[in-house]
Design a protein around this motif. Structure first.
Motif, short mmCIF file in Angstrom:
data_model
loop_
_atom_site.label_atom_id
_atom_site.label_comp_id
_atom_site.label_asym_id
_atom_site.label_seq_id
_atom_site.Cartn_x
_atom_site.Cartn_y
_atom_site.Cartn_z
N ALA A 31 -74.18 -0.24 -26.91
CA ALA A 31 -75.05 -1.41 -26.97
C ALA A 31 -74.98 -2.04 -28.34
CB ALA A 31 -76.49 -1.00 -26.64
N VAL A 32 -75.04 -3.35 -28.40
CA VAL A 32 -74.89 -4.08 -29.65
C VAL A 32 -76.01 -3.74 -30.63
CG1 VAL A 32 -74.76 -6.40 -30.67
CG2 VAL A 32 -73.66 -5.94 -28.49
N ASP A 33 -77.21 -3.48 -30.13
CA ASP A 33 -78.34 -3.19 -31.02
C ASP A 33 -78.54 -1.70 -31.28
OD1 ASP A 33 -79.05 -2.69 -28.41
OD2 ASP A 33 -81.10 -3.40 -28.64
N ALA A 34 -77.60 -0.83 -30.86
CA ALA A 34 -77.72 0.61 -31.07
C ALA A 34 -77.29 0.97 -32.49
CB ALA A 34 -76.87 1.36 -30.06
N ASN A 35 -78.00 1.91 -33.10
CA ASN A 35 -77.60 2.38 -34.42
C ASN A 35 -76.92 3.75 -34.30
OD1 ASN A 35 -79.67 4.32 -34.26
ND2 ASN A 35 -81.12 2.98 -35.29
N LYS A 36 -76.45 4.28 -35.44
CA LYS A 36 -75.67 5.52 -35.42
C LYS A 36 -76.49 6.72 -34.94
CE LYS A 36 -72.35 4.19 -38.93
NZ LYS A 36 -71.66 4.58 -40.15
N VAL A 37 -77.75 6.76 -35.28
CA VAL A 37 -78.60 7.88 -34.87
C VAL A 37 -78.79 7.86 -33.36
CG1 VAL A 37 -80.89 8.90 -35.12
CG2 VAL A 37 -79.75 7.93 -37.10
#
Length: 118
Positions: A31-37
């Motif tokens: 997802a575009v708004d997903a971060n690494k964590v």
């Protein structure tokens, strides 16, 4: 609240990503708004592996043209996840100073990725 299936959209299977699977690197469209964590937690939950490192790349949309109509394709995000090929049992210290090992077993490959790496 995003679930693991909302974060990991699909695997990316190319010649380069197939060769990287031998050293424990798997490539996903996320997802575009997903971060690494969030990506790390989603991969660990979905595939029961231990994630060591996550690298992400934002891919911009490309200009497309069909006849006289012009537009831009959608932007997307790519994540390269490095998993632990030799996971060790996790241990922690209790209040009394005794070491306690966790019985959780981790896999060393992601079989659901499409095909085995052997």
């Amino acid at each position: 609240m995003k679930t693991a299936h909302d974060v990991i959209l699909k695997p990316i299977i190319t010649e380069h990503s197939s060769s990287e699977m031998a050293v424990g690197r798997y490539t996903f469209q996320v997802a575009v708004d997903a971060n690494k964590v969030e990506i790390k937690d989603a991969v660990e939950k979905l595939f029961n592996v231990r994630v060591l490192d996550v690298c992400t790349m934002n891919k911009p949309g490309k200009a497309k043209r069909v006849g006289v109509h012009q537009g831009v394709s959608a932007q997307w995000k790519k994540a390269i996840v490095k998993i632990d090929l030799e996971p060790k049992a996790a241990a922690y210290l209790t209040k009394g100073g005794q070491s306690v090992a966790v019985d959780k077993k981790y896999k060393t490959t992601i079989e659901e990725f499409g095909f085995n790496q052997q």
